[in-house]
Every structure is written in C-alpha cells, then in structure tokens.
Design a protein around this motif. Structure first.
Motif, PDB file in Angstrom:
ATOM      1  N   GLY A 199       1.052  -0.898  -0.174  1.00 37.38           N
ATOM      2  CA  GLY A 199       0.239  -0.014  -0.262  1.00 37.38           C
ATOM      3  C   GLY A 199       1.439   0.582  -0.211  1.00 37.38           C
ATOM      4  N   LEU A 200       2.072   1.179   0.879  1.00 40.23           N
ATOM      5  CA  LEU A 200       2.484   2.365   0.850  1.00 40.23           C
ATOM      6  C   LEU A 200       3.932   2.243  -0.664  1.00 40.23           C
ATOM      7  CD1 LEU A 200       4.607   4.800   1.986  1.00 40.23           C
ATOM      8  CD2 LEU A 200       5.785   2.581   3.139  1.00 40.23           C
ATOM      9  N   VAL A 201       4.414   1.334  -0.893  1.00 39.59           N
ATOM     10  CA  VAL A 201       4.651   1.631  -2.450  1.00 39.59           C
ATOM     11  C   VAL A 201       3.797   1.754  -3.319  1.00 39.59           C
ATOM     12  CG1 VAL A 201       5.951   0.440  -3.951  1.00 39.59           C
ATOM     13  CG2 VAL A 201       6.756  -0.172  -2.098  1.00 39.59           C
ATOM     14  N   LEU A 202       2.631   1.567  -3.519  1.00 40.61           N
ATOM     15  CA  LEU A 202       1.547   2.264  -4.381  1.00 40.61           C
ATOM     16  C   LEU A 202       1.285   3.861  -4.556  1.00 40.61           C
ATOM     17  CD1 LEU A 202      -0.875  -0.723  -4.724  1.00 40.61           C
ATOM     18  CD2 LEU A 202       0.685  -0.145  -6.296  1.00 40.61           C
ATOM     19  N   TRP A 203       0.926   4.481  -2.868  1.00 37.96           N
ATOM     20  CA  TRP A 203       0.709   5.433  -2.630  1.00 37.96           C
ATOM     21  C   TRP A 203       1.247   6.648  -2.998  1.00 37.96           C
ATOM     22  CZ3 TRP A 203       1.514   7.759   2.752  1.00 37.96           C
ATOM     23  CH2 TRP A 203       0.907   8.971   2.769  1.00 37.96           C
ATOM     24  N   ARG A 204       3.477   6.281  -3.005  1.00 38.46           N
ATOM     25  CA  ARG A 204       4.414   7.036  -2.982  1.00 38.46           C
ATOM     26  C   ARG A 204       4.003   6.575  -4.031  1.00 38.46           C
ATOM     27  NH1 ARG A 204       4.289   9.375   1.206  1.00 38.46           N
ATOM     28  NH2 ARG A 204       5.547   8.870   3.169  1.00 38.46           N
ATOM     29  N   SER A 205       4.033   5.794  -5.398  1.00 39.89           N
ATOM     30  CA  SER A 205       4.320   5.704  -6.506  1.00 39.89           C
ATOM     31  C   SER A 205       3.260   6.052  -7.367  1.00 39.89           C
ATOM     32  CB  SER A 205       4.634   4.087  -7.446  1.00 39.89           C
ATOM     33  OG  SER A 205       3.940   3.806  -7.459  1.00 39.89           O
ATOM     34  N   ARG A 206       1.881   5.957  -7.297  1.00 36.68           N
ATOM     35  CA  ARG A 206       0.777   6.336  -7.730  1.00 36.68           C
ATOM     36  C   ARG A 206       0.287   7.943  -7.480  1.00 36.68           C
ATOM     37  NH1 ARG A 206      -2.177   0.972 -11.457  1.00 36.68           N
ATOM     38  NH2 ARG A 206       0.502   0.168 -11.150  1.00 36.68           N
ATOM     39  N   GLY A 207       0.273   7.628  -5.927  1.00 38.60           N
ATOM     40  CA  GLY A 207      -0.370   9.407  -5.515  1.00 38.60           C
ATOM     41  C   GLY A 207      -1.803   9.122  -4.885  1.00 38.60           C
ATOM     42  N   GLU A 208      -2.185   7.827  -4.434  1.00 41.89           N
ATOM     43  CA  GLU A 208      -3.429   6.908  -4.404  1.00 41.89           C
ATOM     44  C   GLU A 208      -3.286   6.465  -3.427  1.00 41.89           C
ATOM     45  OE1 GLU A 208      -7.979   6.270  -5.795  1.00 41.89           O
ATOM     46  OE2 GLU A 208      -6.389   7.228  -6.802  1.00 41.89           O
ATOM     47  N   ILE A 209      -3.612   6.165  -2.305  1.00 46.89           N
ATOM     48  CA  ILE A 209      -3.712   5.182  -1.001  1.00 46.89           C
ATOM     49  C   ILE A 209      -4.847   4.155  -1.709  1.00 46.89           C
ATOM     50  CG2 ILE A 209      -4.010   4.928   1.119  1.00 46.89           C
ATOM     51  CD1 ILE A 209      -3.754   6.788   2.140  1.00 46.89           C
ATOM     52  N   PRO A 210      -4.375   3.052  -1.756  1.00 44.81           N
ATOM     53  CA  PRO A 210      -5.006   1.643  -2.038  1.00 44.81           C
ATOM     54  C   PRO A 210      -6.789   1.732  -1.121  1.00 44.81           C
ATOM     55  CG  PRO A 210      -3.405   0.959  -2.196  1.00 44.81           C
ATOM     56  CD  PRO A 210      -2.990   2.482  -1.794  1.00 44.81           C
ATOM     57  N   ARG A 211      -7.666   1.894  -1.662  1.00 44.61           N
ATOM     58  CA  ARG A 211      -8.596   1.359  -0.956  1.00 44.61           C
ATOM     59  C   ARG A 211      -9.377   0.658   0.206  1.00 44.61           C
ATOM     60  NH1 ARG A 211     -14.306   3.598  -2.307  1.00 44.61           N
ATOM     61  NH2 ARG A 211     -15.643   2.361  -0.891  1.00 44.61           N
ATOM     62  N   MET A 212      -8.443  -0.848  -0.745  1.00 42.50           N
ATOM     63  CA  MET A 212      -8.290  -1.407   0.113  1.00 42.50           C
ATOM     64  C   MET A 212      -7.596  -2.379   0.077  1.00 42.50           C
ATOM     65  SD  MET A 212     -11.447  -5.271  -0.125  1.00 42.50           S
ATOM     66  CE  MET A 212     -12.541  -4.301   0.388  1.00 42.50           C
ATOM     67  N   LEU A 213      -7.574  -3.055   1.755  1.00 42.00           N
ATOM     68  CA  LEU A 213      -6.088  -4.478   0.788  1.00 42.00           C
ATOM     69  C   LEU A 213      -6.373  -5.670   1.199  1.00 42.00           C
ATOM     70  CD1 LEU A 213      -3.703  -2.250   3.129  1.00 42.00           C
ATOM     71  CD2 LEU A 213      -3.097  -2.836   0.508  1.00 42.00           C
ATOM     72  N   GLN A 214      -6.220  -6.737   0.343  1.00 40.17           N
ATOM     73  CA  GLN A 214      -6.767  -7.808   0.973  1.00 40.17           C
ATOM     74  C   GLN A 214      -6.171  -8.464   0.877  1.00 40.17           C
ATOM     75  OE1 GLN A 214     -10.864  -8.306  -1.165  1.00 40.17           O
ATOM     76  NE2 GLN A 214     -10.501 -10.136  -1.697  1.00 40.17           N
TER      77      GLN A 214
END
Length: 311
Positions: A199-214
């Motif tokens: 989630g952190l990597v996606l947030w930092r690379s795409r600028g958006e926090i994932p809605r869900m981690l499953q």
C-alpha cells in the motif's frame, strides 16, 4: 463505484517462488519478505540476501507457486470461460513448466501416484478460490505486478503484487493469494505488514492510497480485508526506515546475529547456524556491497558470529 467484494469472507495463497535477479550491482532495495527475514533473524537475512545460499524446494512451496501460476493464467481467458474445471485443467501443464524452470522440483516425488495426489491437493486449493471469488465478474487491472518506489534518503522498496483491481472511479484493491492457512487472531501483524508495504509503495508511486488490502487464504477459505489509512502507512514507512537502518548498521559491522525462535525447525540453514552448533561461511568479498550497496567497515580482528537478540 466501489470495488466488487466477494460474498464470502476469506482466505489465502501460500508463498510463491520468486525469480532471483541477476547477480550484479543494483541500487539498495528492500522487499516485504526480506524485511520480514531481517526482523525474524539477521543471520537468515544474510544467508538469503548476501550469501544467496540455495534452499531445497518443498512440496508446500511448489504447490503455492503452482496455484499462483494457475490463478494468474485464469484471467487470460474470457470471463465466461473462467470455470473451475478449466482452472484445474491448467495444473498439469503448469507443473511441467515449473519443473522445466527448476529441475529440482522433479525430485520432490518418487512415484506418479505421489504426483497425482499432490496435484489433487493443488486442485483443492483452486477449488477453494472459486468459493471465495467469482472470476467471471472480475477484470483485474494487473497481475504479478512489479512495484517499486524509493524513499527520500532511504532504500528502494520493491515487490510483486499478485493482483491489482481498479474500479471505474480509480479506487485500487490490492489482492494477495496465500495457499496456507490464515493467521490466528492476534498474529496477523506479519501479513498486514506485507500488505501495508505494498500500500505504501503504491501510494508513493501513484499518489493514491489503495481503497482495500485483501489477503485470500486458500488453506482455510478465509479472507482478510483492511482499509489502510494515511497515518498507518506513514507509520509503516517509519518502521521500514527503522528496519533498513538496522540492516545498514549490521552490514557495516558484519555482526549478522542469529535470533533463535519457534521458526528455527523450518529453517534450511540450521546446520550453518551458531545457535545449533554450526559455523556460517565467510562472507564473500564484496558481497555485502553488491547486494545492499553498503560498504562494511574494515575488519581488524576476526570475531565469531554472535547468537542473541539482533539490533
């Protein structure tokens, strides 16, 4: 539009085999599995990352890799063709390809009957998946997605996401398959750390926090879902920085300590561990800098590897 959520609460797929990158200089990096290795036992981290000692394949690990492969291929087919019988029919060919990629897998079994029983167990896990999600209603944006981002003043974070779903409104759902059983209540921290890492990597690379981690556990048909918040991802980043600082300090000192735990009986390197009377091999010249981008301090004396709590 919210992401589709399966009607059954759920479960997980075991560790998939990872393809080791070429042995060449690369930027300092850290994956969730290697971070967990260091937190579990710095000496295990050394054996895997710096020495890169081979570990014999196991039936469980091979089954996890096989099931991951089938679930990835399943979504290559048109939605209407994503049936359980079709998924199970992929297993023999995927098994042949697995053996071709690593002939050691063929040594796991001594008879065709054993292989048949093992493939059947993999088919059972695939069957469990179909009770947890309806693949005819899903269109993943990415599968086996390599993600990376570099922290300011820190290491490159990298990893592979089993599946990334993206809703029409752009909300992301990160899905990880586990072929083992779900953790008991109170023992979910390691699993959540991996997902928050992604989630952190996606947030930092795409600028958006994932809605869900499953997390989908196929071993017992359980699914763990978590909605990450910005504050906890910030805390995850702090934790990763702390782990990396420990790795840097250990790499410079060369004090890769063993940290005995209840997981030791399953370690492939017990014979080399001082906690069990073994002697680790000498660290190859330049291997630390090659693997981590960190130059060890010059050694003036030779000291035995210590056993005890790591830094």
């Amino acid at each position: 539009m919210p992401l589709p959520v399966p009607s059954v609460t759920t479960a997980a797929v075991g560790p998939a085999a990872t393809n080791e990158p070429p042995r060449e200089a690369r930027r300092p990096g850290l994956s969730p599995s290697r971070a967990n290795d260091y937190m579990q036992c710095p000496l295990l981290f050394r054996f895997r990352v710096i020495d890169r000692l081979p570990e014999p394949p196991s039936e469980a690990a091979a089954r996890g890799t096989l099931v991951h492969s089938v679930l990835e291929r399943l979504y290559d087919a048109p939605a209407a063709e994503r049936r359980l019988d079709a998924a199970r029919a992929m297993l023999p060919e995927a098994w042949e390809e697995l053996q071709a990629a690593d002939p050691r897998y063929a040594e796991l079994f001594t008879s065709s009957e054993e292989v048949t029983a093992w493939l059947s167990s993999a088919g059972d896990l695939v069957g469990t998946y179909f009770t947890l999600e309806d693949p005819t209603r899903l269109e993943p944006r990415e599968r086996e997605l390599y993600v990376e981002t570099e922290l300011d003043g820190g290491p490159l974070l990298r990893g592979i996401v089993d599946r990334l779903d993206v809703a029409p409104g752009g909300e992301m759902r990160v899905v990880d398959y586990k072929t083992g059983r779900s953790p008991k209540p109170g023992f979910e921290s390691s699993a959540y750390f991996q997902m928050r890492f992604y989630g952190l990597v996606l947030w930092r690379s795409r600028g958006e926090i994932p809605r869900m981690l499953q997390l989908v556990y196929l071993g017992d048909g359980q699914v763990l879902r978590h909605t990450p918040r910005e504050a906890e991802l910030v805390m995850t980043e702090r934790r990763i920085r702390s782990v990396w600082a420990g790795i840097e300090a250990t790499a410079r000192s060369g004090d890769w300590r063993a940290r005995p735990s209840a997981l030791c009986p399953w370690c492939a390197h017990r014979s080399l561990c001082p906690a069990f009377g073994g002697t680790p091999p000498e660290v190859p010249e330049g291997a630390v800098e090659l693997a981590l981008g960190i130059a060890p301090h010059p050694r003036t004396t030779t000291e035995p590897t210590k056993v005890g709590p790591g830094a």
